[in-house]
Design a protein around this motif. Structure first.
Motif, PDB file in Angstrom:
ATOM      1  N   ASN A  32     -10.422  15.948 -37.411  1.00 28.66           N
ATOM      2  CA  ASN A  32      -9.295  15.120 -37.861  1.00 28.66           C
ATOM      3  C   ASN A  32      -8.485  15.960 -39.102  1.00 28.66           C
ATOM      4  O   ASN A  32      -7.516  15.308 -39.591  1.00 28.66           O
ATOM      5  CB  ASN A  32      -9.591  13.896 -38.437  1.00 28.66           C
ATOM      6  N   MET A  49       2.651   8.574 -42.654  1.00 30.23           N
ATOM      7  CA  MET A  49       1.967   9.173 -43.436  1.00 30.23           C
ATOM      8  C   MET A  49       1.827   8.759 -44.878  1.00 30.23           C
ATOM      9  O   MET A  49       2.845   8.429 -45.516  1.00 30.23           O
ATOM     10  CB  MET A  49       2.349  10.893 -43.401  1.00 30.23           C
ATOM     11  N   GLN A  92      -1.728   5.167 -40.455  1.00 28.82           N
ATOM     12  CA  GLN A  92      -1.216   6.286 -40.916  1.00 28.82           C
ATOM     13  C   GLN A  92      -2.107   7.296 -41.183  1.00 28.82           C
ATOM     14  O   GLN A  92      -3.273   7.283 -41.245  1.00 28.82           O
ATOM     15  CB  GLN A  92      -0.935   5.708 -42.484  1.00 28.82           C
ATOM     16  N   SER A  93      -1.466   8.466 -41.124  1.00 30.48           N
ATOM     17  CA  SER A  93      -2.274   9.632 -41.667  1.00 30.48           C
ATOM     18  C   SER A  93      -2.336   9.777 -43.214  1.00 30.48           C
ATOM     19  O   SER A  93      -1.532   9.195 -43.847  1.00 30.48           O
ATOM     20  CB  SER A  93      -1.939  10.863 -40.860  1.00 30.48           C
ATOM     21  N   VAL A 117      -8.845   8.837 -39.496  1.00 26.51           N
ATOM     22  CA  VAL A 117      -7.525   9.161 -39.516  1.00 26.51           C
ATOM     23  C   VAL A 117      -7.007  10.500 -39.724  1.00 26.51           C
ATOM     24  O   VAL A 117      -8.097  11.278 -40.292  1.00 26.51           O
ATOM     25  CB  VAL A 117      -6.630   8.148 -40.608  1.00 26.51           C
ATOM     26  N   PRO A 118      -6.028  10.829 -39.199  1.00 28.16           N
ATOM     27  CA  PRO A 118      -5.619  12.434 -39.434  1.00 28.16           C
ATOM     28  C   PRO A 118      -5.474  12.740 -41.124  1.00 28.16           C
ATOM     29  O   PRO A 118      -4.913  11.828 -41.542  1.00 28.16           O
ATOM     30  CB  PRO A 118      -4.454  12.526 -38.757  1.00 28.16           C
ATOM     31  N   VAL A 119      -6.162  13.811 -41.447  1.00 26.42           N
ATOM     32  CA  VAL A 119      -6.140  14.201 -42.773  1.00 26.42           C
ATOM     33  C   VAL A 119      -5.156  15.774 -42.635  1.00 26.42           C
ATOM     34  O   VAL A 119      -5.580  16.473 -42.171  1.00 26.42           O
ATOM     35  CB  VAL A 119      -7.415  14.323 -43.363  1.00 26.42           C
ATOM     36  N   ILE A 120      -4.394  15.714 -43.687  1.00 23.18           N
ATOM     37  CA  ILE A 120      -3.293  16.899 -43.636  1.00 23.18           C
ATOM     38  C   ILE A 120      -3.343  17.492 -44.950  1.00 23.18           C
ATOM     39  O   ILE A 120      -3.310  16.708 -46.184  1.00 23.18           O
ATOM     40  CB  ILE A 120      -2.035  16.281 -43.511  1.00 23.18           C
TER      41      ILE A 120
END
Length: 148
Positions: A32, A49, A92-93, A117-120
């Motif tokens: 992720n 986000m 949400q990411s 969740v997506p982690v950027i």
């Protein structure tokens, strides 16, 4: 060479080197977790986000921050997640930004396994975002700055 062209080339080269290191020199990270060179406008205007600026208060005051960012200095994984989770909404990411990307590289790897969740990891940090021409805003208490 035009400064913007130099900055764009420098950012592209840095991303290529980071990707090469990620693919060839390191163990595979969490599924992720992504590295992305998002623009300041994209970071400020994406409601899907949660952007978290993990720098220290004096850094926020020195350069300004991205509009809408949550300001939470990263100390350790558990206290950071305790501070951030109440702000993370369903679907949400989460994107982390620091000065140059060094701190977020470590922090995103530490939190990714604990989040579903997506982690950027925002590549190049505020140095890149500001270099691309983004106009920051002053940090405020409402954003999380405790000394502003």
């Amino acid at each position: 060479m035009d400064r913007r062209l130099f900055l764009a080339f420098g950012s592209a080269a840095a991303l290529a080197l980071a990707a090469a290191g990620f693919l060839f020199g390191r163990t595979r990270g969490p599924e992720n977790l992504t590295l992305a060179a998002l623009s300041g406008d994209a970071l400020a205007n994406d409601p899907s986000m949660l952007l978290v600026d993990i720098r220290r208060p004096e850094e926020w005051q020195q350069t300004g921050v991205i509009e809408g960012a949550l300001l939470v200095t990263y100390g350790d994984r558990d206290s950071f997640l305790s501070a951030v989770r109440p702000h993370l909404q369903e679907g949400q990411s989460i994107a982390l930004i620091c000065r140059t990307g060094n701190r977020t590289s470590r922090a995103t790897r530490q939190i990714a396994d604990a989040l579903n969740v997506p982690v950027i990891d925002v590549a190049g940090g505020m140095v890149r975002v500001l270099g691309e021409g983004y106009s920051p805003v002053a940090p405020t208490r409402a954003m999380g700055c405790t000394v502003c």
